[in-house]
Design a protein around this motif. Structure first.
Motif, PDB file in Angstrom:
ATOM      1  N   ASP A  38     -12.771 -32.141  28.098  1.00 34.94           N
ATOM      2  CA  ASP A  38     -11.489 -31.485  28.371  1.00 34.94           C
ATOM      3  C   ASP A  38     -10.951 -30.948  27.058  1.00 34.94           C
ATOM      4  N   ALA A  39     -10.516 -29.688  27.069  1.00 30.92           N
ATOM      5  CA  ALA A  39      -9.967 -29.089  25.850  1.00 30.92           C
ATOM      6  C   ALA A  39      -8.663 -29.748  25.435  1.00 30.92           C
ATOM      7  N   ALA A  40      -7.948 -30.320  26.380  1.00 33.21           N
ATOM      8  CA  ALA A  40      -6.652 -30.927  26.080  1.00 33.21           C
ATOM      9  C   ALA A  40      -6.827 -32.285  25.419  1.00 33.21           C
ATOM     10  N   PRO A  41      -5.857 -32.695  24.610  1.00 36.06           N
ATOM     11  CA  PRO A  41      -5.867 -34.070  24.117  1.00 36.06           C
ATOM     12  C   PRO A  41      -5.579 -35.037  25.250  1.00 36.06           C
ATOM     13  N   GLU A  42      -5.863 -36.305  25.049  1.00 34.85           N
ATOM     14  CA  GLU A  42      -5.761 -37.272  26.140  1.00 34.85           C
ATOM     15  C   GLU A  42      -4.347 -37.370  26.706  1.00 34.85           C
ATOM     16  N   SER A 179      -9.956 -33.320  23.833  1.00 30.08           N
ATOM     17  CA  SER A 179      -9.859 -32.471  22.631  1.00 30.08           C
ATOM     18  C   SER A 179     -11.192 -31.817  22.296  1.00 30.08           C
ATOM     19  N   THR A 180     -11.925 -31.454  23.344  1.00 31.07           N
ATOM     20  CA  THR A 180     -13.248 -30.848  23.169  1.00 31.07           C
ATOM     21  C   THR A 180     -13.352 -29.652  24.109  1.00 31.07           C
ATOM     22  N   VAL A 197     -23.465 -26.144  26.656  1.00 29.00           N
ATOM     23  CA  VAL A 197     -22.401 -25.372  26.007  1.00 29.00           C
ATOM     24  C   VAL A 197     -22.351 -25.715  24.520  1.00 29.00           C
ATOM     25  N   ILE A 198     -21.807 -24.798  23.767  1.00 27.15           N
ATOM     26  CA  ILE A 198     -21.361 -25.090  22.414  1.00 27.15           C
ATOM     27  C   ILE A 198     -19.878 -25.394  22.514  1.00 27.15           C
ATOM     28  N   ALA A 199     -19.505 -26.581  22.097  1.00 26.95           N
ATOM     29  CA  ALA A 199     -18.119 -27.018  22.212  1.00 26.95           C
ATOM     30  C   ALA A 199     -17.505 -27.155  20.827  1.00 26.95           C
ATOM     31  N   GLN A 200     -16.187 -27.103  20.798  1.00 31.22           N
ATOM     32  CA  GLN A 200     -15.448 -27.326  19.552  1.00 31.22           C
ATOM     33  C   GLN A 200     -14.653 -28.607  19.695  1.00 31.22           C
ATOM     34  N   GLY A 201     -14.925 -29.564  18.809  1.00 33.83           N
ATOM     35  CA  GLY A 201     -14.288 -30.859  18.877  1.00 33.83           C
ATOM     36  C   GLY A 201     -12.937 -30.894  18.188  1.00 33.83           C
ATOM     37  N   PRO A 202     -12.317 -32.052  18.159  1.00 32.33           N
ATOM     38  CA  PRO A 202     -10.958 -32.166  17.626  1.00 32.33           C
ATOM     39  C   PRO A 202     -10.836 -31.805  16.156  1.00 32.33           C
ATOM     40  N   GLU A 203     -11.923 -31.881  15.411  1.00 31.23           N
ATOM     41  CA  GLU A 203     -11.878 -31.543  13.988  1.00 31.23           C
ATOM     42  C   GLU A 203     -12.354 -30.116  13.733  1.00 31.23           C
ATOM     43  N   GLY A 204     -12.575 -29.363  14.820  1.00 32.56           N
ATOM     44  CA  GLY A 204     -12.980 -27.972  14.686  1.00 32.56           C
ATOM     45  C   GLY A 204     -14.461 -27.760  14.497  1.00 32.56           C
ATOM     46  N   LYS A 205     -15.251 -28.819  14.523  1.00 36.08           N
ATOM     47  CA  LYS A 205     -16.690 -28.697  14.315  1.00 36.08           C
ATOM     48  C   LYS A 205     -17.389 -28.301  15.612  1.00 36.08           C
TER      49      LYS A 205
END
Length: 527
Positions: A38-42, A179-180, A197-205
């Motif tokens: 989920d792109a949203a934070p918890e 946050s992903t 998929v290529i995902a972007q994690g909470p630290e932007g990686k």
């Protein structure tokens, strides 16, 4: 947290009702590794589902069919309850009528036929259902009468639904990561198969997530003002967002642009409601949530800043009008309106939408005094406001003199109107037309709250696999459900059918994705 590279069997993108339905279905159907991102934070978990009232529209045979899955009907209460059966023909007729006879017949048919078994499947997995006494029933002559073909909701609304979904998913071993955000699809250039998929994690990686199947359930574009203005039309960037700020259309554009997904549905249409004018602009409030909805207009009138009515407040039961009246409000000068009642109906307003702690209530002993107070809140033409209500009252009284046997009943379309042989308004109020002539009076200021958009992706109805715009065949490894699925709702929708659709097609998508790996013992949709 995820490692920079991960392999799973089924990947679900989006953590609302549709996404969790897909995850639970995939896990019970034998997928060994199910990951939901989920792109949203918890603390924003649940997508738009969190902000709903938790209503599920379903076919049923009456009260006895629903009692086994609800938890709020004590023995002494059941004999007072009237719940008419809601048949497949009823549901089909509502979709045909409300959606302008544009719904894809196969998708609509699946939604209708599987609605009952799907809510019972959710109940089996721990979703707590209740009869919706507070929203869908009125007590009339000692009987609790349900109306509008809608009786079920989840305990604690959308918040409870999300809690129950998460509990069921965790129990089945589903991994949930917040946050992903999915940023791009991994597609085999030779087979066009989606492999993750290529995902972007909470630290932007960047994180590579490889999967045998990907289910997109990340919502529509209702939280994106640019896309709203582009697809829904001018002024839609003024609409207030009812739910999550994370439904921004990213995954829709990703599927269309990268995988060649075929588009379907009503891209200029959406679900939008009368919404508290003082609500936040760009996202819902996690505490107040659905209480910003203001759907008591059938009990009174709605007038714009020029003092004119602009909709027939009684044209149909609320379940069939609340999702389009937000659009009507947005089209008014200044994009707001005033809802008005007198002492005859104030007590009938639902407390969760009109309690003092949530809404600013403007009160007065006379209509003239009310108009003056509203002038401080945007009413431009106070005299026209008074004239409109006076003329309305005259029309109501003329109808009642001609039809003395008509009785006001908010649980049915009672035909109490403004249209008689002696006087007819250019814009009728077709039902529940009581005069507004008994003070004190109450008004609230409302605007447009956008809920979800109707444009989405074309799917294979049997599996919810996304269809390619190039081959008109399913794209291998890619599925969708929820708001991202296009083709059912056009212009409007029957209340409560959005969550049901998310669960029905989420369940189908999860089952089909799991069967790409192995068939488990419980993946028959008839269970």
């Amino acid at each position: 947290m995820l490692s920079s590279t991960l392999t799973t069997d089924v990947l679900i993108v989006g953590g609302g009702n549709a996404g969790f339905s897909a995850a639970i279905s995939a896990a019970e159907c034998g997928a060994r590794r199910v990951l939901l991102i989920d792109a949203a934070p918890e603390h924003w978990a649940g997508g738009n589902s969190y902000f709903t009232a938790g209503a599920f529209r379903t076919v049923h045979d009456g009260l006895d069919d629903l009692l086994p899955i609800v938890n709020n009907v004590p023995d002494g209460k059941r004999d007072k309850i009237d719940v008419k059966p809601y048949t497949e023909a009823n549901f089909a007729g509502d979709i045909k009528r409300i959606c302008l006879d544009r719904a894809d017949p196969e998708l609509a048919g699946i939604l209708i036929r599987e609605s009952n078994q799907t809510v019972k499947w959710l109940a089996h997995h721990g979703v707590r259902f209740q009869l919706s006494f507070n929203r869908q029933a009125y007590e009339v002559d000692g009987r609790i009468k349900f109306w509008g073909g809608l009786a079920l909701k989840t305990e604690d609304g959308g918040k409870g639904l999300v809690e129950d979904h998460r509990r069921a998913a965790i129990k089945l071993g589903v991994q949930i990561v917040f946050s992903t955000a999915a940023r791009s699809l991994i597609i085999d250039p030779d087979s066009n198969r989606v492999n993750g998929v290529i995902a972007q994690g909470p630290e932007g990686k960047a994180q590579e997530i490889r999967a045998s199947a990907v289910i997109l359930a990340a919502g529509g574009f209702e939280a994106n003002p640019r896309l709203r203005a582009q697809y829904l039309g001018p002024t839609w960037d003024f609409a207030k967002v009812r739910g999550t700020a994370y439904n921004n259309g990213t995954c829709l554009e990703m599927a269309i642009q990268q995988a060649g997904a075929k588009q379907a549905g009503n891209w200029s249409g959406c679900h939008s409601v009368a919404w508290d004018a003082n609500a936040p602009a760009n996202s819902g409030d996690r505490v107040i949530s659905n209480e910003f909805t203001k759907s008591g207009y059938p009990l009174g009138l709605m007038l714009n800043r020029d003092g004119n009515r602009f909709v027939d407040e009684g044209v149909d039961l609320r379940n069939y009008t609340y999702a389009i009246f937000g659009k009507a409000i947005l089209a008014q000068p200044g994009h707001f309106a005033f809802q008005v009642w007198d002492s005859q109906t104030i007590s009938w307003l639902r407390s969760e939408e009109y309690r003092d702690e949530v809404v600013e209530k403007i009160k007065a002993e006379t209509i003239e005094e009310l108009a003056q107070q509203l002038a401080d809140r945007g009413l431009v033409n106070a005299s026209q406001f008074v004239d409109t209500i006076t003329t309305y009252n005259e029309a109501v009284e003329a109808f009642r003199r001609e039809n003395p046997d008509k009785i006001w009943d908010p649980s049915v379309k009672d035909s109490l109107s403004t249209q008689s042989s002696l006087k007819r308004l250019p814009l009728a109020k077709s039902n529940w037309a009581l005069p507004l002539n008994q003070g004190p009076y109450l008004a609230v200021k409302v605007t447009c709250g956008v809920t979800f958009t109707f444009g989405g992706l074309a799917v294979d109805p049997k599996t919810s696999a996304v269809i390619s715009s190039f081959t008109n065949q399913p794209i291998p490894g890619l599925y969708t459900a929820g708001e991202m699925l296009g083709g059912i709702f056009y212009d409007n929708y029957p209340g409560g059918s959005g969550l049901t659709s998310g669960a029905v097609f989420g369940r189908r998508a999860g089952r089909a994705a799991a069967m790409a790996e192995t068939r488990g013992p419980d993946c028959n949709l008839n269970n």
